[in-house]
Write a protein that holds these residues in place. Structure first.
Motif, short mmCIF file in Angstrom:
data_model
loop_
_atom_site.label_atom_id
_atom_site.label_comp_id
_atom_site.label_asym_id
_atom_site.label_seq_id
_atom_site.Cartn_x
_atom_site.Cartn_y
_atom_site.Cartn_z
N PHE A 106 0.80 -1.22 0.00
CA PHE A 106 0.00 0.00 0.00
C PHE A 106 0.84 1.28 0.00
N GLY A 107 2.09 1.17 -0.43
CA GLY A 107 2.95 2.36 -0.45
C GLY A 107 3.64 2.56 0.88
N HIS A 108 4.42 3.61 0.96
CA HIS A 108 5.22 3.86 2.16
C HIS A 108 4.41 4.63 3.19
N CYS A 109 4.40 4.11 4.40
CA CYS A 109 3.69 4.74 5.51
C CYS A 109 4.52 4.52 6.77
N PRO A 110 5.06 5.57 7.37
CA PRO A 110 5.96 5.41 8.52
C PRO A 110 5.27 4.81 9.74
N GLU A 111 3.93 4.87 9.81
CA GLU A 111 3.23 4.38 10.99
C GLU A 111 2.80 2.92 10.87
N ALA A 112 3.05 2.29 9.73
CA ALA A 112 2.58 0.91 9.51
C ALA A 112 3.40 -0.09 10.32
N ASP A 113 2.69 -0.99 11.02
CA ASP A 113 3.37 -2.05 11.78
C ASP A 113 3.69 -3.26 10.90
N LEU A 114 2.85 -3.47 9.89
CA LEU A 114 3.03 -4.61 8.99
C LEU A 114 3.57 -4.11 7.66
N ARG A 115 4.76 -4.62 7.27
CA ARG A 115 5.44 -4.09 6.08
C ARG A 115 5.95 -5.22 5.20
N ASN A 116 6.13 -4.87 3.92
CA ASN A 116 6.85 -5.73 2.99
C ASN A 116 8.33 -5.64 3.34
N GLU A 117 8.94 -6.79 3.63
CA GLU A 117 10.32 -6.78 4.14
C GLU A 117 11.30 -6.22 3.12
N SER A 118 11.12 -6.49 1.84
CA SER A 118 12.09 -6.05 0.84
C SER A 118 11.92 -4.59 0.45
N SER A 119 10.67 -4.14 0.28
CA SER A 119 10.44 -2.76 -0.18
C SER A 119 10.19 -1.77 0.94
N GLY A 120 9.81 -2.28 2.11
CA GLY A 120 9.48 -1.39 3.22
C GLY A 120 8.09 -0.79 3.13
N GLU A 121 7.32 -1.17 2.10
CA GLU A 121 5.98 -0.62 1.92
C GLU A 121 5.01 -1.24 2.92
N ALA A 122 3.96 -0.48 3.25
CA ALA A 122 2.96 -0.96 4.19
C ALA A 122 2.16 -2.09 3.58
N ALA A 123 1.84 -3.08 4.42
CA ALA A 123 0.97 -4.19 4.00
C ALA A 123 -0.36 -4.11 4.73
N MET A 124 -0.59 -2.97 5.38
CA MET A 124 -1.81 -2.79 6.16
C MET A 124 -2.11 -1.30 6.24
N VAL A 125 -3.36 -0.91 6.02
CA VAL A 125 -3.77 0.48 6.15
C VAL A 125 -4.97 0.55 7.08
N ARG A 126 -5.09 1.67 7.79
CA ARG A 126 -6.10 1.82 8.84
C ARG A 126 -6.98 3.04 8.58
N PHE A 127 -8.26 2.88 8.83
CA PHE A 127 -9.22 3.99 8.73
C PHE A 127 -9.95 4.11 10.06
N ASN A 128 -9.87 5.28 10.68
CA ASN A 128 -10.54 5.50 11.96
C ASN A 128 -11.70 6.47 11.78
N THR A 129 -12.85 6.07 12.26
CA THR A 129 -14.00 6.95 12.29
C THR A 129 -14.51 6.99 13.72
#
Length: 260
Positions: free
Chosen positions: A95-118
């Protein structure tokens, strides 16, 4: 309560997964109140869950609705989560680069999880198919290179963290009693129930060899005592009587389990 919205073909895997993640759950029913909704189906149904977890290794209508831009990754991707590595054997999404993501692609560092809060609600999109991964682990296993990674337990840990992190109550039966670090399970391996079940086969002839000539050789090598030799020879002599029902089957021990 956890509700699961999954394809019919995944139901056996879902049930097996919750045998391991021991917490109350049910399949999703429209109109029934639930605290957590796990979706591995293409669509997210109308619900009032406080936490919605949307799993999937490919684009979904939910992604289009939320404007999520995702890059499809091929199979055998390695993710990282809080210092642990999670091998993903099916497709996954970045899902692209996100510094707050806990779950990441190990090779690219991109987020594998995105969060929406309402207000009073959290929706999390996780970029792999949870139950497809569980099915792979239970039916195919892992390659030798990943043998040291407790992948299934990490999937459970991630799910647990997401639920607890959303302040949703979670009732779970722990794998060890409170105050203990682990639990031991004693098992008994049984190859043969009784010698009477074997007539003129490899098992019976193997027994005769070990009880007679094999035992005599073991005495010569110092591996057995003369008393053990006598016991084994006596058992070999009794074998015809055992088959005729005139002597006790010396391999049959069920009635002595409590004594043993």
């Amino acid at each position: 309560m956890i509700a699961v919205h999954a394809d019919e073909a995944e139901r056996a895997t879902v049930a097996e997964f919750f045998e391991l993640f021991k917490t109350p759950w049910e399949y999703f029913h429209a109109g029934r109140k639930t605290g957590v909704l796990i979706c591995s189906h293409d669509g997210v149904p109308q619900n009032d869950a406080r936490l919605v977890l949307v799993f999937g290794g490919g684009p979904t209508p939910f992604d289009t609705e939320k404007g999520i831009q995702a890059r499809v990754q091929g199979p055998n991707t390695m993710l990282s989560y809080k210092g642990d590595r999670i091998p993903i054997y099916g497709r996954s999404l970045a899902f692209g680069h996100c510094p707050e993501a806990d779950l990441r692609n190990e090779s690219s560092g991109e987020a594998a999880m995105v969060r929406f809060n309402t207000t009073g609600r959290t929706i999390i999109r996780i970029g792999y198919d949870l139950f497809q991964e569980i099915r792979h682990l239970l039916t195919c296993g892992q390659p030798e290179a990943n043998a040291k990674i407790p992948a299934l337990e990490i999937h459970i840990a991630l799910l647990r963290d997401l639920i607890v992190g959303a302040s949703v109550p979670l009732v779970e039966i722990p794998p060890a009693p409170e105050g203990s670090k682990f639990i031991a399970c004693l098992t008994h391996d049984m190859d043969h129930v009784g010698i009477r079940n074997h007539k003129f086969d490899h098992t019976m002839f193997g027994f005769l060899y070990r009880a007679t000539l094999g035992s005599a050789l073991d005495v010569c090598r110092g591996k057995k005592t003369w008393r053990q030799l006598g016991t084994n020879w006596l058992a070999a002599l009794k074998l015809p009587l055992v088959h005729l029902g005139l002597a006790r089957d010396f391999w049959y021990q069920f009635d002595r389990y409590l004594e043993i």
